[in-house]
Design an enzyme around this catalytic site. Structure first.
Site, PDB file in Angstrom:
ATOM      1  N   PRO A  91       0.837  -1.204   0.000  1.00 47.51           N
ATOM      2  CA  PRO A  91       0.000   0.000   0.000  1.00 47.51           C
ATOM      3  C   PRO A  91       0.869   1.251   0.000  1.00 47.51           C
ATOM      4  O   PRO A  91       1.919   1.290   0.640  1.00 47.51           O
ATOM      5  CB  PRO A  91      -0.812  -0.119   1.293  1.00 47.51           C
ATOM      6  N   GLY A  94       2.726   3.181  -4.993  1.00 47.44           N
ATOM      7  CA  GLY A  94       2.640   3.660  -6.357  1.00 47.44           C
ATOM      8  C   GLY A  94       2.389   2.571  -7.369  1.00 47.44           C
ATOM      9  O   GLY A  94       2.536   2.789  -8.578  1.00 47.44           O
ATOM     10  N   SER A  98      -4.443  -0.184  -4.073  1.00 44.25           N
ATOM     11  CA  SER A  98      -5.822   0.140  -3.733  1.00 44.25           C
ATOM     12  C   SER A  98      -6.766  -0.160  -4.893  1.00 44.25           C
ATOM     13  O   SER A  98      -7.825  -0.775  -4.717  1.00 44.25           O
ATOM     14  CB  SER A  98      -5.929   1.613  -3.333  1.00 44.25           C
ATOM     15  N   ALA A  99      -6.393   0.255  -6.096  1.00 42.64           N
ATOM     16  CA  ALA A  99      -7.253   0.023  -7.260  1.00 42.64           C
ATOM     17  C   ALA A  99      -7.348  -1.459  -7.590  1.00 42.64           C
ATOM     18  O   ALA A  99      -8.422  -1.948  -7.980  1.00 42.64           O
ATOM     19  CB  ALA A  99      -6.716   0.794  -8.460  1.00 42.64           C
ATOM     20  N   ASP A 158      -5.285   4.195 -12.421  1.00 42.93           N
ATOM     21  CA  ASP A 158      -5.025   2.993 -11.626  1.00 42.93           C
ATOM     22  C   ASP A 158      -6.134   1.959 -11.806  1.00 42.93           C
ATOM     23  O   ASP A 158      -5.853   0.768 -11.983  1.00 42.93           O
ATOM     24  CB  ASP A 158      -4.902   3.350 -10.139  1.00 42.93           C
TER      25      ASP A 158
END
Length: 342
Positions: A91, A94, A98-99, A158
């Site tokens: 997390p 980059g 999350s996506a 993302d």
């Protein structure tokens, strides 16, 4: 027990981060690490099991719980669900963790909605349903609802990478169009060890651009030109040119104050170890760096470290106290094939 699985790719931004927020194009690619989710029907309130913690999809102060509720609210009602999710991506690194989680969770829930409540499914059957039966637009919308909780006004790149895989050119106005690498692109991905907030970094750049509109105009125009030339280099199989364009993009990002000492150190170490180019990927301020490796010799295209460059880059990073891994963007594949074979 009725269950369904969902999967999604992590991502790297090859060129164009931050400028993409202002309508410029970016080049991104799905990578061979990502996230997985399993959804099952349950009684009571819907819940997400993530990182050993169970979070209820109800009004709450915690971002993950609010994001899960927002995601479910953007999908057709499936009733109470329990979703177990995991990610191979750090997390704040980059790499679209999350996506990837959002798309994997949305795919599993969307696939479950299409499964008869009384029928049992194997894991492989659930995964196939997640990829072929789920409505792509609904999944993307649900993932975007999740992402807005964390990132405010993300570009959407993302979630697009997580859902599509492959390599693509992206703009906020027109979405994604495929870019087909002529040859595999081998990358070392290095971690600064510092988590970064996309929202904070986007806001930092916005404040900078408000104070310095000339810098904004020149930075966005410069990055746009680099992205367009990089797309040509990728399709032509010119890894040397792509590496130089990545280095130039990193210079512009440093001028926007989103680079850090650790990012610059990782880039320098990678170049000295034989990488063709290196830059931050994602929002900056920490997170990760990508380093483009020379292509393996003809006849040995399947080996990541066949020319020793990957080993040298990873060793240089390790000796300096950083960690990393090798991944690739496959040539001659559609985005769907890239995701399914990752």
């Amino acid at each position: 027990m009725t269950e369904a699985l969902g999967e999604a790719s992590g991502k790297v931004i090859l060129l164009g981060e931050h400028a993409v927020v202002y309508g410029a194009p970016a080049l991104a690619a799905g990578i061979e690490r990502g996230a997985r989710a399993r959804a099952t029907r349950c009684s009571g309130a819907s819940a997400l099991l993530l990182g050993g913690r169970e979070l209820r999809a109800a009004p709450a102060e915690e971002d993950v719980a609010r994001a899960f509720a927002a995601l479910l609210g953007a999908l057709p009602d499936v009733g109470p669900v329990r979703v177990e999710a995991e990610s191979d991506l750090p997390p704040g690194g980059g790499l679209g963790s999350s996506a990837a989680l959002a798309v994997a969770i949305a795919r599993s829930v969307a696939a479950l909605a299409r499964a008869p409540a009384a029928s049992a499914r194997t894991a492989s059957e659930g995964a196939a349903a997640a990829h072929t039966a789920a409505d792509a637009a609904a999944v993307t919308d649900a993932a975007a609802a999740w992402e807005r909780v964390f990132h405010g006004n993300p570009s959407g790149i993302d979630t697009t990478a997580a859902a599509r895989g492959g390599c693509f050119r992206f703009t906020r106005a027109h979405g994604a169009t495929s870019v087909a690498p002529r040859d595999d692109l081998w990358l070392c991905v290095g971690s600064t060890g510092v988590s970064s907030s996309t929202r904070s970094m986007v806001e930092l750049v916005a404040r900078l651009f408000e104070r310095k509109p000339t810098l904004a105009a020149t930075s966005i125009a410069g990055i746009t030109a680099l992205v367009e030339n990089a797309a040509f280099a990728i399709e032509a199989g010119d890894a040397v040119a792509l590496g130089r364009l990545m280095d130039l993009n990193q210079m512009l990002l440093a001028g926007m104050f989103v680079s850090t000492e650790a990012i610059e150190a990782l880039c320098k170490l990678a170049r000295e170890a034989g990488a063709l180019g290196a830059k931050l990927t994602g929002a900056g301020g920490g997170g990760s760096v990508i380093a483009l490796l020379p292509p393996p010799p003809p006849g040995n295209r399947g080996a990541a470290a066949s020319n020793g460059a990957a080993d040298r880059v990873l060793a240089a990073w390790r000796d300096a106290g950083y960690s990393g891994f090798v991944t690739r963007v496959r040539a001659g594949m559609t985005r769907t094939e890239s995701q399914e074979q990752a």
